[in-house]
Design a protein around this motif. Sequence first.
Motif, mmCIF file in Angstrom:
data_model
loop_
_atom_site.group_PDB
_atom_site.id
_atom_site.type_symbol
_atom_site.label_atom_id
_atom_site.label_comp_id
_atom_site.label_asym_id
_atom_site.label_seq_id
_atom_site.Cartn_x
_atom_site.Cartn_y
_atom_site.Cartn_z
ATOM 1 N N UNK A 112 1.819 -22.886 -16.631
ATOM 2 C CA UNK A 112 2.491 -21.796 -17.339
ATOM 3 C C UNK A 112 3.256 -20.927 -16.334
ATOM 4 N N UNK A 113 2.632 -20.615 -15.201
ATOM 5 C CA UNK A 113 3.315 -19.858 -14.147
ATOM 6 C C UNK A 113 4.514 -20.626 -13.612
ATOM 7 N N UNK A 114 4.322 -21.902 -13.337
ATOM 8 C CA UNK A 114 5.421 -22.717 -12.821
ATOM 9 C C UNK A 114 6.581 -22.722 -13.812
ATOM 10 N N UNK A 115 6.285 -22.885 -15.102
ATOM 11 C CA UNK A 115 7.355 -22.943 -16.105
ATOM 12 C C UNK A 115 8.096 -21.617 -16.220
ATOM 13 N N UNK A 116 7.412 -20.514 -15.968
ATOM 14 C CA UNK A 116 8.048 -19.200 -16.043
ATOM 15 C C UNK A 116 8.846 -18.864 -14.786
ATOM 16 N N UNK A 117 8.360 -19.261 -13.624
ATOM 17 C CA UNK A 117 8.995 -18.875 -12.361
ATOM 18 C C UNK A 117 10.135 -19.801 -11.948
ATOM 19 N N UNK B 225 -3.877 -40.187 -12.450
ATOM 20 C CA UNK B 225 -3.325 -40.521 -13.759
ATOM 21 C C UNK B 225 -3.008 -39.244 -14.523
ATOM 22 N N UNK B 226 -2.308 -39.398 -15.631
ATOM 23 C CA UNK B 226 -2.021 -38.262 -16.490
ATOM 24 C C UNK B 226 -0.877 -37.422 -15.961
ATOM 25 N N UNK B 227 -0.533 -36.415 -16.734
ATOM 26 C CA UNK B 227 0.561 -35.520 -16.367
ATOM 27 C C UNK B 227 0.212 -34.107 -16.816
ATOM 28 N N UNK B 228 0.630 -33.107 -16.057
ATOM 29 C CA UNK B 228 0.346 -31.731 -16.464
ATOM 30 C C UNK B 228 1.137 -31.361 -17.717
ATOM 31 N N UNK B 229 0.550 -30.505 -18.512
ATOM 32 C CA UNK B 229 1.203 -30.008 -19.722
ATOM 33 C C UNK B 229 0.988 -28.508 -19.808
ATOM 34 N N UNK B 230 1.846 -27.861 -20.543
ATOM 35 C CA UNK B 230 1.657 -26.436 -20.795
ATOM 36 C C UNK B 230 0.576 -26.257 -21.844
ATOM 37 N N UNK B 231 -0.234 -25.204 -21.732
ATOM 38 C CA UNK B 231 -1.264 -24.963 -22.749
ATOM 39 C C UNK B 231 -0.624 -24.755 -24.126
ATOM 40 N N UNK B 232 -1.267 -25.266 -25.163
ATOM 41 C CA UNK B 232 -0.755 -25.132 -26.518
ATOM 42 C C UNK B 232 -1.070 -23.775 -27.128
ATOM 43 N N UNK B 233 -2.108 -23.116 -26.607
ATOM 44 C CA UNK B 233 -2.506 -21.807 -27.118
ATOM 45 C C UNK B 233 -2.481 -20.822 -25.977
ATOM 46 N N UNK B 234 -2.470 -19.525 -26.324
ATOM 47 C CA UNK B 234 -2.549 -18.493 -25.290
ATOM 48 C C UNK B 234 -3.849 -18.641 -24.529
ATOM 49 N N UNK B 235 -3.758 -18.538 -23.207
ATOM 50 C CA UNK B 235 -4.940 -18.598 -22.359
ATOM 51 C C UNK B 235 -5.575 -17.219 -22.380
ATOM 52 N N UNK B 236 -6.833 -17.157 -22.774
ATOM 53 C CA UNK B 236 -7.534 -15.881 -22.904
ATOM 54 C C UNK B 236 -8.444 -15.637 -21.715
ATOM 55 N N UNK B 237 -8.660 -14.387 -21.377
ATOM 56 C CA UNK B 237 -9.631 -14.002 -20.349
ATOM 57 C C UNK B 237 -11.017 -14.337 -20.872
#
Length: 143
Positions: A117-122, A96-108
């Motif tokens: 995020x990688x998929x959307x950029x590449x 169920x559900x669907x992937x989404x891009x993170x709403x905030x910057x992903x921090x270390x």
Amino acid sequence: MSSRERRNSTPVQPPSPRERFYRRERQSVPAARAFARDALQDWGGYGRAEDVLLCVSELATNALVHGVPPGRGFLLRLVPYNEDGGVRIEVHDSGEGAPVLPQQDVQEPCEGGRGMLLVSELADKWGVGVRRPGKIVWCEFVP
């Protein structure tokens, strides 16, 4: 037109789509990546192969972590399209559900949240389609 000219003007058939089913196992991600690498090589190579392979890894990982219930698996489908050599990756799962891009910057040192995020950029395009049960997460690359 001579018979020789007719033979030489025969349209070239595009490569056939490739697909393989993977079980909900850790080794499925490297196996899916190797399968995709072999398909790209069989199709004559691809200039953006590393981007394609990284997206295969990310979509397969997302399917295993978020989209494949216990006892199930996912289908990886690679589809060549258009005469210019575009490639479409599809990962079919029953979750169920669907992937989404993170709403905030992903921090270390966060371990997750970068895959889509990688998929959307590449990729040139990506999206989610409906299937029953589950979904198809896809991305496309143009040469």
